[in-house]
Design a protein around this motif. Structure first.
Motif, PDB file in Angstrom:
ATOM      1  N   MET A 293     -19.358  -7.623 -35.662  1.00 11.21           N
ATOM      2  CA  MET A 293     -20.142  -7.254 -34.480  1.00 11.21           C
ATOM      3  C   MET A 293     -20.409  -8.458 -33.589  1.00 11.21           C
ATOM      4  O   MET A 293     -20.478  -8.337 -32.367  1.00 11.21           O
ATOM      5  N   VAL A 294     -20.551  -9.632 -34.191  1.00 14.13           N
ATOM      6  CA  VAL A 294     -20.675 -10.858 -33.397  1.00 14.13           C
ATOM      7  C   VAL A 294     -19.415 -11.056 -32.562  1.00 14.13           C
ATOM      8  O   VAL A 294     -19.480 -11.345 -31.358  1.00 14.13           O
ATOM      9  N   LEU A 295     -18.250 -10.883 -33.182  1.00 18.12           N
ATOM     10  CA  LEU A 295     -16.990 -11.041 -32.452  1.00 18.12           C
ATOM     11  C   LEU A 295     -16.839  -9.974 -31.367  1.00 18.12           C
ATOM     12  O   LEU A 295     -16.287 -10.231 -30.300  1.00 18.12           O
ATOM     13  N   ARG A 296     -17.335  -8.780 -31.644  1.00 24.40           N
ATOM     14  CA  ARG A 296     -17.184  -7.680 -30.696  1.00 24.40           C
ATOM     15  C   ARG A 296     -18.053  -7.868 -29.463  1.00 24.40           C
ATOM     16  O   ARG A 296     -17.667  -7.519 -28.353  1.00 24.40           O
ATOM     17  N   HIS A 297     -19.241  -8.438 -29.654  1.00 17.74           N
ATOM     18  CA  HIS A 297     -20.226  -8.455 -28.572  1.00 17.74           C
ATOM     19  C   HIS A 297     -20.470  -9.832 -27.968  1.00 17.74           C
ATOM     20  O   HIS A 297     -21.305  -9.956 -27.072  1.00 17.74           O
ATOM     21  N   SER A 298     -19.768 -10.843 -28.425  1.00 18.71           N
ATOM     22  CA  SER A 298     -20.017 -12.187 -27.901  1.00 18.71           C
ATOM     23  C   SER A 298     -18.718 -12.945 -27.709  1.00 18.71           C
ATOM     24  O   SER A 298     -17.878 -13.002 -28.613  1.00 18.71           O
ATOM     25  N   ALA A 299     -18.564 -13.530 -26.529  1.00 20.73           N
ATOM     26  CA  ALA A 299     -17.383 -14.352 -26.272  1.00 20.73           C
ATOM     27  C   ALA A 299     -17.454 -15.674 -27.032  1.00 20.73           C
ATOM     28  O   ALA A 299     -16.445 -16.198 -27.498  1.00 20.73           O
ATOM     29  N   SER A 300     -18.665 -16.219 -27.183  1.00 16.56           N
ATOM     30  CA  SER A 300     -18.824 -17.503 -27.868  1.00 16.56           C
ATOM     31  C   SER A 300     -18.858 -17.361 -29.382  1.00 16.56           C
ATOM     32  O   SER A 300     -18.546 -18.305 -30.108  1.00 16.56           O
ATOM     33  N   ALA A 301     -19.224 -16.180 -29.898  1.00 18.46           N
ATOM     34  CA  ALA A 301     -19.195 -15.855 -31.319  1.00 18.46           C
ATOM     35  C   ALA A 301     -19.876 -16.908 -32.188  1.00 18.46           C
ATOM     36  O   ALA A 301     -19.210 -17.641 -32.921  1.00 18.46           O
ATOM     37  N   PRO A 302     -21.194 -16.995 -32.153  1.00 18.94           N
ATOM     38  CA  PRO A 302     -21.889 -17.961 -33.016  1.00 18.94           C
ATOM     39  C   PRO A 302     -21.751 -17.598 -34.496  1.00 18.94           C
ATOM     40  O   PRO A 302     -21.526 -16.444 -34.859  1.00 18.94           O
ATOM     41  N   TRP A 303     -21.888 -18.623 -35.338  1.00 18.68           N
ATOM     42  CA  TRP A 303     -21.863 -18.439 -36.786  1.00 18.68           C
ATOM     43  C   TRP A 303     -23.179 -17.799 -37.224  1.00 18.68           C
ATOM     44  O   TRP A 303     -24.196 -17.911 -36.531  1.00 18.68           O
ATOM     45  N   ILE A 304     -23.173 -17.112 -38.362  1.00 18.86           N
ATOM     46  CA  ILE A 304     -24.403 -16.544 -38.927  1.00 18.86           C
ATOM     47  C   ILE A 304     -24.777 -17.374 -40.146  1.00 18.86           C
ATOM     48  O   ILE A 304     -23.975 -17.507 -41.081  1.00 18.86           O
ATOM     49  N   SER A 305     -25.949 -17.953 -40.139  1.00 19.40           N
ATOM     50  CA  SER A 305     -26.350 -18.847 -41.222  1.00 19.40           C
ATOM     51  C   SER A 305     -26.574 -18.079 -42.521  1.00 19.40           C
ATOM     52  O   SER A 305     -26.781 -16.863 -42.527  1.00 19.40           O
ATOM     53  N   ASP A 306     -26.552 -18.831 -43.635  1.00 19.37           N
ATOM     54  CA  ASP A 306     -26.778 -18.210 -44.940  1.00 19.37           C
ATOM     55  C   ASP A 306     -28.170 -17.585 -45.021  1.00 19.37           C
ATOM     56  O   ASP A 306     -28.348 -16.517 -45.617  1.00 19.37           O
ATOM     57  N   ASP A 307     -29.161 -18.255 -44.429  1.00 19.08           N
ATOM     58  CA  ASP A 307     -30.520 -17.712 -44.452  1.00 19.08           C
ATOM     59  C   ASP A 307     -30.605 -16.403 -43.674  1.00 19.08           C
ATOM     60  O   ASP A 307     -31.298 -15.460 -44.087  1.00 19.08           O
ATOM     61  N   ALA A 308     -29.898 -16.327 -42.546  1.00 19.17           N
ATOM     62  CA  ALA A 308     -29.892 -15.095 -41.760  1.00 19.17           C
ATOM     63  C   ALA A 308     -29.181 -13.974 -42.513  1.00 19.17           C
ATOM     64  O   ALA A 308     -29.628 -12.823 -42.514  1.00 19.17           O
ATOM     65  N   LEU A 309     -28.066 -14.317 -43.178  1.00 18.66           N
ATOM     66  CA  LEU A 309     -27.351 -13.306 -43.965  1.00 18.66           C
ATOM     67  C   LEU A 309     -28.203 -12.799 -45.126  1.00 18.66           C
ATOM     68  O   LEU A 309     -28.174 -11.607 -45.452  1.00 18.66           O
ATOM     69  N   ALA A 310     -28.971 -13.707 -45.744  1.00 20.87           N
ATOM     70  CA  ALA A 310     -29.859 -13.293 -46.833  1.00 20.87           C
ATOM     71  C   ALA A 310     -30.924 -12.326 -46.325  1.00 20.87           C
ATOM     72  O   ALA A 310     -31.293 -11.358 -47.005  1.00 20.87           O
TER      73      ALA A 310
END
Length: 430
Positions: A293-310
């Motif tokens: 969904m990050v790739l779908r909705h963002s041209a810059s495509a930020p990384w998702i941190s481990d804490d955010a994934l948790a």
């Protein structure tokens, strides 16, 4: 293993990757190969090290370039190539980012054993022409799974047409499905072939099949049994060759028992049932879906941190994949130009909650917005009426001055908004 000029390419069935990628990114490549092989992913994915030359033979393949880096990141410089920079090849984020980058638009993305087993079974089903019934809560990806079955079938070059039985006007549903002749009803200024004939040779997805009126269910059964439809206003049937996939978010055996769904149609559709679990029951899917969904909705495509994934993994996801997409889009807005989505960017929905137990209603709202107040008042009125009618939706709808179909929509919208309704209120007999 094959030799493309000076570059050695390994073929593991699910994907291809260079020797350099296998050496430099062994842990990540092996994990990706195991996941993709679980459901026979198309051999259109090519993995390579970011610093090696890409063989010309892979020009028409979806390419993912891998790079070990202290600062992780993901980008898609064009529609075909993606670059995944990761710090830990054994981490959740690295595999999730690779799976998201490798997936083509509209294809399933999964890493959870539950989902992988469903996809593996779906691929085997795709080789046949039998009807398929897909059950699962709203927002779990039933249409995506239906497209997956179509794309892997011999019908893949023919049309895939998806219709939502609940979204179309009940009075027009028959004409929309089976077509009509000019002048067959008021406003029919031209003939229409209908969805069945439009899907001839391909696949027709009937989503929310439980919402189809009983009278029309009988005509659908005939279309499935005889392989023909009779357009409105016509006297002769028209042959069609259509594979039907039906989806339901309600318990169809219960609908049959209570007289809202035809038993003969249920057994005709239920040749091979598939079930998609709620997102909270397949937690390993959350990270790859979030990266997709990050790739779908963002041209810059930020990384998702481990804490955010948790944080994402710990959420209950009452709205399933649709809710996850909302949370990711919200995180992208909050992250702005940041390179990483962190836990501070993750904001979950906080819907009003309504719990009814034995006729007692307790409501609370997080704020005093008019929309919340209206929704809560409507929910209280509907549920109180259901309780007074001993759970009968027919009687409650009559007392409320709405159709039973509208009442079902209201109850479904309450559930999707996070309003909990007791089983007695919604599960009573007609």
């Amino acid at each position: 293993m094959v030799n493309r000029g000076s570059t050695m390419i390994r073929d593991c069935g699910a994907l291809r990757f260079t020797e350099a990628a296998a050496r430099a990114h062994a842990a990540l490549v092996q994990r990706a190969a195991a996941v993709l092989s679980a459901y026979g992913a198309e051999r259109s994915i090519f993995l390579a090290d970011a610093f090696e030359a890409i063989p010309a033979a892979t020009a028409r393949m979806a390419t993912v370039l891998l790079e070990r880096a202290a600062v992780p990141g993901i980008e898609r410089p064009d529609g075909r190539t993606a670059v995944v920079r990761y710090a830990d090849g054994a981490g959740t984020a690295s595999l999730a980012a690779l799976l998201a980058a490798a997936a083509r638009t509209g294809a399933p993305i999964a890493a959870d054993p539950e989902s992988l087993s469903v996809l593996s079974l779906a691929e085997r089903i795709a080789a046949s022409d039998i009807p398929v019934l897909i059950n699962g809560p709203t927002g779990t990806g039933k249409e995506v799974l239906s497209r997956f079955i179509h794309d892997r079938s011999a019908r893949s070059e023919k049309p895939f047409i998806a219709i939502n039985c609940a979204a179309m006007p009940e009075a027009m549903l028959e004409a929309l499905l089976f077509g009509h002749q000019k002048g067959s009803f008021t406003g029919a200024n031209a003939a229409s072939e209908g969805f069945f004939r439009a899907a001839d040779g391909g696949t027709l997805l009937l989503d929310e099949i439980a919402e189809m009126p009983l009278a029309l269910q009988a005509k659908l059964l005939r279309a499935l049994q005889e392989g023909e439809v009779v357009p409105l206003g016509a006297t002769q049937p028209v042959k069609v060759d259509v594979r039907v996939i039906a989806c339901a978010n309600r318990d169809l055996p219960l609908e049959v028992e209570e007289g809202r769904f035809r038993a003969d149609l249920y057994y005709r559709l239920n040749v091979f049932p598939l079930a998609l679990q709620a997102l909270c029951e397949r937690p390993d899917d959350i990270a790859p879906l979030a990266f997709a969904m990050v790739l779908r909705h963002s041209a810059s495509a930020p990384w998702i941190s481990d804490d955010a994934l948790a944080l994402l993994a710990a959420h209950s996801w009452p709205g399933n994949v649709r809710e996850l997409e909302n949370v990711v889009r919200r995180a992208l807005v909050l992250a702005g130009s940041a390179d990483v989505i962190g836990p501070d960017h993750i904001v979950f929905d906080r819907p009003a909650r309504l719990v009814t137990q034995l006729g007692a209603t307790q409501a609370s709202t997080d704020d005093g917005k008019l929309s919340n107040i209206v929704q809560m008042s409507e929910a209280r009125a509907i549920i109180a009426t259901l309780e007074a009618c001993n759970g009968s939706r027919v009687a409650a709808a009559r007392q409320l001055g709405i159709s039973e179909r509208t009442l079902r929509y209201r109850l479904a919208s309450f559930r999707e908004a996070g309003i909990e309704v007791s089983g007695r209120a919604v599960g009573g007999r007609r």
